[in-house]
Design a protein around this motif. Structure first.
Motif, PDB file in Angstrom:
ATOM      1  N   GLN A  28       0.645  -0.882  -0.191  1.00  0.00           N
ATOM      2  CA  GLN A  28       0.224   0.023  -0.296  1.00  0.00           C
ATOM      3  C   GLN A  28       0.971   1.313   0.359  1.00  0.00           C
ATOM      4  O   GLN A  28       0.751   2.002   0.734  1.00  0.00           O
ATOM      5  CB  GLN A  28      -0.891  -0.204   1.320  1.00  0.00           C
ATOM      6  CG  GLN A  28      -2.027  -0.771   1.030  1.00  0.00           C
ATOM      7  CD  GLN A  28      -2.745  -0.708  -0.240  1.00  0.00           C
ATOM      8  OE1 GLN A  28      -4.441   0.595   0.214  1.00  0.00           O
ATOM      9  NE2 GLN A  28      -2.967  -1.501  -1.282  1.00  0.00           N
ATOM     10  N   CYS A  29       2.094   1.291  -0.895  1.00  0.00           N
ATOM     11  CA  CYS A  29       2.726   2.546  -0.533  1.00  0.00           C
ATOM     12  C   CYS A  29       1.963   3.397  -1.197  1.00  0.00           C
ATOM     13  O   CYS A  29       0.807   4.197  -1.717  1.00  0.00           O
ATOM     14  CB  CYS A  29       3.285   1.979  -2.587  1.00  0.00           C
ATOM     15  SG  CYS A  29       4.515   0.681  -1.923  1.00  0.00           S
ATOM     16  N   GLY A  30       2.062   5.235  -0.123  1.00  0.00           N
ATOM     17  CA  GLY A  30       1.463   6.033  -0.575  1.00  0.00           C
ATOM     18  C   GLY A  30       2.053   6.679  -2.023  1.00  0.00           C
ATOM     19  O   GLY A  30       2.785   6.878  -2.070  1.00  0.00           O
ATOM     20  N   THR A 189       7.879  -8.787  -6.420  1.00  0.00           N
ATOM     21  CA  THR A 189       6.535  -8.612  -6.047  1.00  0.00           C
ATOM     22  C   THR A 189       5.771  -7.105  -5.350  1.00  0.00           C
ATOM     23  O   THR A 189       5.184  -6.740  -4.963  1.00  0.00           O
ATOM     24  CB  THR A 189       5.873  -9.709  -4.704  1.00  0.00           C
ATOM     25  OG1 THR A 189       6.773  -9.696  -3.525  1.00  0.00           O
ATOM     26  CG2 THR A 189       6.184 -11.309  -4.914  1.00  0.00           C
ATOM     27  N   MET A 190       7.431  -6.840  -4.171  1.00  0.00           N
ATOM     28  CA  MET A 190       6.968  -5.608  -3.732  1.00  0.00           C
ATOM     29  C   MET A 190       8.337  -4.437  -3.674  1.00  0.00           C
ATOM     30  O   MET A 190       8.609  -5.071  -2.667  1.00  0.00           O
ATOM     31  CB  MET A 190       6.245  -5.780  -2.469  1.00  0.00           C
ATOM     32  CG  MET A 190       6.511  -6.783  -1.358  1.00  0.00           C
ATOM     33  SD  MET A 190       5.557  -6.942  -0.014  1.00  0.00           S
ATOM     34  CE  MET A 190       4.054  -7.482  -0.572  1.00  0.00           C
ATOM     35  N   PRO A 191       8.635  -4.403  -4.923  1.00  0.00           N
ATOM     36  CA  PRO A 191      10.537  -3.802  -4.649  1.00  0.00           C
ATOM     37  C   PRO A 191       9.931  -3.073  -3.416  1.00  0.00           C
ATOM     38  O   PRO A 191      11.551  -2.439  -3.210  1.00  0.00           O
ATOM     39  CB  PRO A 191      10.322  -3.537  -6.354  1.00  0.00           C
ATOM     40  CG  PRO A 191       9.432  -3.898  -7.034  1.00  0.00           C
ATOM     41  CD  PRO A 191       7.949  -4.431  -6.122  1.00  0.00           C
ATOM     42  N   PRO A 192       9.660  -1.830  -3.377  1.00  0.00           N
ATOM     43  CA  PRO A 192       9.927  -0.440  -2.631  1.00  0.00           C
ATOM     44  C   PRO A 192      10.600  -1.290  -0.711  1.00  0.00           C
ATOM     45  O   PRO A 192      10.863  -0.917  -0.644  1.00  0.00           O
ATOM     46  CB  PRO A 192       8.389  -0.005  -2.293  1.00  0.00           C
ATOM     47  CG  PRO A 192       7.956   0.088  -3.930  1.00  0.00           C
ATOM     48  CD  PRO A 192       7.922  -1.271  -3.994  1.00  0.00           C
TER      49      PRO A 192
HETATM   50 FE1  SF4 Z   1       1.842  -1.041  -5.906  1.00  0.00          FE
HETATM   51 FE2  SF4 Z   1       4.293  -1.604  -6.170  1.00  0.00          FE
HETATM   52 FE3  SF4 Z   1       3.890  -0.418  -3.860  1.00  0.00          FE
HETATM   53 FE4  SF4 Z   1       2.416  -3.210  -4.555  1.00  0.00          FE
HETATM   54  S1  SF4 Z   1       4.919  -2.631  -4.259  1.00  0.00           S
HETATM   55  S2  SF4 Z   1       1.975  -0.892  -3.292  1.00  0.00           S
HETATM   56  S3  SF4 Z   1       2.184  -2.926  -6.497  1.00  0.00           S
HETATM   57  S4  SF4 Z   1       3.386   0.146  -6.308  1.00  0.00           S
END
Ligand code: SF4
Length: 728
Positions: A28-30, A189-192
């Motif tokens: 749930q990235c801002g 799957t969730m790079p950040p």
């Molecule tokens: Fe969206 Fe990617 Fe962040 Fe997941 S990692 S919430 S898909 S921007």
């Protein structure tokens, strides 16, 4: 910033912005959404989970808002085999109500089922559960989160007495001296999230990854264990065996804060490292190095994800790693612990408020008399009118249209034709229904089979809350109106309830209608027909009060004032709970519970006819069943089609060259996709992503064996053979 008021989006209007969150995964990235000259764009926003980062999916999330394939009118099918045609809302909704009435009159209330999704907001998940139990009075509701993290949820409940993906904030990852990722590939799957891992490693921490493939995450690890799929539990048992032998068990913690260790100690006594190596292929030296890194670390975190969980023994596998964490004294210690990386955007909140077959809001059990009485009071219905537990998702889907199963299904935000295991069979079950209704904003493969399709609003067009993988409740903020002709899920549920009540078929229809479709009178205020998400959230707060997932102290205003609110939060003027388990576990005696578990083989083992292991997973540029991301041009360019990943040695044996179409065949079905040769996979295993339908549908191949506790299907391993297309 806007706050979900009414908007115009015409060219020439003043630009507007909304601080919101990505519509896709559980991180749930801002992000900040901006609309200017009729065009909506995304920029990354500083938020504690993503710290200004987004992945490709987040950057392109606005592309679907004005997508030419977007559904803007209801569709109905006049006869089986006929075409879907546009219809008015009146016609479509009346068709649903008459269909529901006919099925329930002929076959009873449980003949209608509801199937939800882990992407629905908390408000929608809550409203859907209430709609099923009070308006339809069916016991049959479940959701696609069952296919996501239900095994970790069940293991967490039985060990800790609570299921919250991470019992600590993500920031703790950055402080761990050792981080063990099991079946998790966040780099794709969730790079950040990898920013926290990078920080952890820059501080001198050790990253260890357990995965049958050399994934993007595994490539960054200090140590990569590459077990045969389905043997993670043997690895966990060997790690605990070594910890016991080497004296790394935290005896003081075990004695003071847990029960059941002796049985677990005995159960791992036979898991000497050489035995685990023979089964899993992980060298003894690597097992020992991993156990040492965990056992001697000041702070250590163990995380599991779908690779460990999507098995017919997924709950026991997670329990194996929970046992290890407890023996090392990790849960509840700052910078340490066990957690699960939840997948879907609201996979966490979606399983707390009533979409699950056995559950009422607040993570209450539907078979608990006190829980039923509390929720029935909030809903204004007699507790005895609430149905009992239903059945888990796969069992429900596999019973559709049969003599014993539901004859009608209402699907909200899910695409089981692509995402269910043994999908060819499930597709047949859906075709056998008397009535299939799909509520979506694109014509998914499941919607294409429906008798009625209702077009619904997207994330940027409605307010609500989501609960991310940390148990942090967030605000999703609307920036624009839905297109003309499109309604929100809440408005659809409210209208359906109204029409069911008007039919007056069942007392509960009338009662629910009299009290307001989704709300009690005091909460309803000026909201029209229960479609106001803020008012629904107010009712959710009261329904969850006193439950495991207590949201009573969470308000939209409080979320707005902070970076989200962690549940449990029972009081508006009391603290929330970023970290669980500091002093006690939410079990009757306050102690965490070890569970002795034993490795067992996969439900289907390889043989002469099907000599290879098949495993499935995700790629960076696609999401879930691909209904959304396959329609985003940039994502389609990045990941245009499915593939079958093969080790070059295996390809050589089969005479397959890179890019050549191959057929993967199991006892249940087959898929066809181009071969992708890669030394990143074991020579005895093939991999395919599950984001595509049609001939490339990986779930045509997967096994529908399920975990006996969680109902999780065995997506991660089955036996297959691979053929060149043209051979048979
Ligand atoms: Fe969206 Fe990617 Fe962040 Fe997941 S990692 S919430 S898909 S921007």
């Amino acid at each position: 910033m806007t706050d979900g008021a009414r908007f115009a989006t015409a060219p020439g209007d003043a630009p507007r912005e909304a601080a919101t969150h990505c519509p896709y995964c559980a991180l749930q990235c801002g992000m900040t959404l901006r609309v200017e000259n009729g065009r909506t764009t995304v920029t990354a926003r500083q938020f504690p989970t993503n710290r200004g980062g987004l992945c490709q999916k987040g950057w392109t999330a606005a592309d679907l808002l004005d997508h030419p394939e977007r559904l803007t009118t209801p569709l109905v099918r006049d006869r089986p085999g006929g075409e879907l045609r546009p219809a008015s809302w009146d016609e479509a909704l009346n068709r649903i109500v008459s269909g529901v009435r006919a099925v329930q009159t002929g076959h009873g209330r449980d003949a209608v089922a509801v199937f939800g999704g882990g992407g629905l907001t908390n408000e929608k998940a809550y409203a859907l559960g209430k709609f099923a139990r009070v308006a339809l009075r069916t016991r049959h509701i479940d959701y696609n989160g069952r296919f996501c993290m239900s095994s970790a949820a069940a293991a967490g409940m039985r060990a800790f007495g609570v299921d919250r993906g991470l019992p600590f904030p993500l920031a703790d990852l950055g402080r761990a001296d050792t981080l063990l990722l099991v079946g998790a590939n966040p780099a794709e799957t969730m790079p950040p999230l990898m920013r926290w891992v990078t920080e952890q490693r820059q501080r001198g921490g050790k990253l260890i990854v357990v995965d049958p493939r050399v994934t993007a995450t595994a490539r960054q690890a200090d140590l990569h264990l590459q077990p045969l799929p389905g043997t993670d539990l043997a690895v966990a048992s060997a790690l605990l065996h070594i910890a016991v032998t080497e004296g790394w068990v935290d005896r003081a913690y075990v004695d003071a804060r847990t029960t059941g260790f002796e049985a677990v100690r005995r159960s791992v006594a036979g898991w000497w490292p050489a035995r685990a190596e023979a089964l899993s292929g992980v060298p003894v030296a690597d097992l020992e190095a991993t156990a040492r890194a965990l056992g001697t670390a000041g702070r250590a975190i163990i995380l599991t994800a779908r690779g460990a969980e999507q098995h017919a023994k997924g709950v026991d596998t997670v329990s194996g790693f929970v046992n290890l964490a407890l023996a090392l004294g990790l849960p509840g210690r700052p910078g340490s612990g066990y957690g699960c990386l939840t997948g879907q955007g609201n996979g966490q909140g979606g399983r707390e408020h009533g979409q699950k077959a056995d559950q009422l809001p607040g993570y209450r059990r539907i078979d608990d008399p006190a829980a039923r009485a509390h929720v029935a009071r909030v809903w204004g219905v007699p507790a005895e009118d609430l149905p009992g537990p239903g059945v888990p998702a796969y069992r429900l889907l596999d019973s559709l249209g049969t003599d014993e199963g539901p004859k009608a299904l209402l699907v909200f935000g899910s695409n089981p034709v692509v995402s269910a295991p043994r999908a060819t069979r499930i597709e047949g079950r859906l075709r056998d229904l008397d009535l299939l209704v799909v509520v979506d904003f694109l014509l998914s493969e499941t919607a294409a089979l429906a008798d009625v399709v209702l077009p619904t609003a997207q994330w940027a067009e409605e307010d609500g809350t989501m609960t991310n993988l940390e148990g942090r409740v967030l605000r999703r903020r609307a920036l624009r109106e839905p297109p003309a002709g499109v309604r929100t899920d809440l408005a659809i549920l409210a209208d359906l309830t109204h029409r069911l009540a008007a039919q007056g078929r069942a007392p509960s229809y009338r009662l629910m209608h009299r009290k307001g479709p989704l709300l009690t009178p005091e909460d309803r205020g000026g909201a029209a027909d229960g479609a106001d998400p803020r008012a629904v959230f107010e009712e959710l707060r009261r329904a969850s009060a006193g439950g495991t997932a207590d949201y009573a102290g969470v308000t939209w205003a409080r979320i707005d004032e902070s970076d989200g609110v962690f549940w449990p939060c029972p009081d508006t003027d009391g603290p929330d709970t970023p970290r669980l388990f500091a002093d006690r576990f939410p079990t009757p005696d306050g102690r965490a519970r070890f569970h002795a578990v034993e490795h067992r083989p996969a439900a289907e083992e390889v043989c002469a006819a099907y000599p290879l292991h098949f495993t499935t997973g995700r790629v960076l540029a696609q999401y879930q069943s691909g209904t959304q991301t396959r329609r985003v041009p940039a994502l389609r360019r990045a990941a245009p089609e499915a593939f079958v990943e093969l080790h070059p040695d295996l390809a050589d044996r089969l005479g397959v060259s890179d890019g050549e179409p191959v057929r993967v065949v199991s006892r249940r079905g087959e898929m066809v996709a181009p071969a992708r040769l890669s030394p990143a996979i074991r020579p005895d295993t093939v991999f395919a992503p599950f984001h595509w339908g049609g001939a490339a549908r990986a779930n045509s191949v997967t096994n529908d064996a399920v975990d006996p506790v969680s109902g999780m299907p065995e997506f991660k391993i089955c036996a297959v053979r691979v053929e060149r297309v043209g051979e048979s």
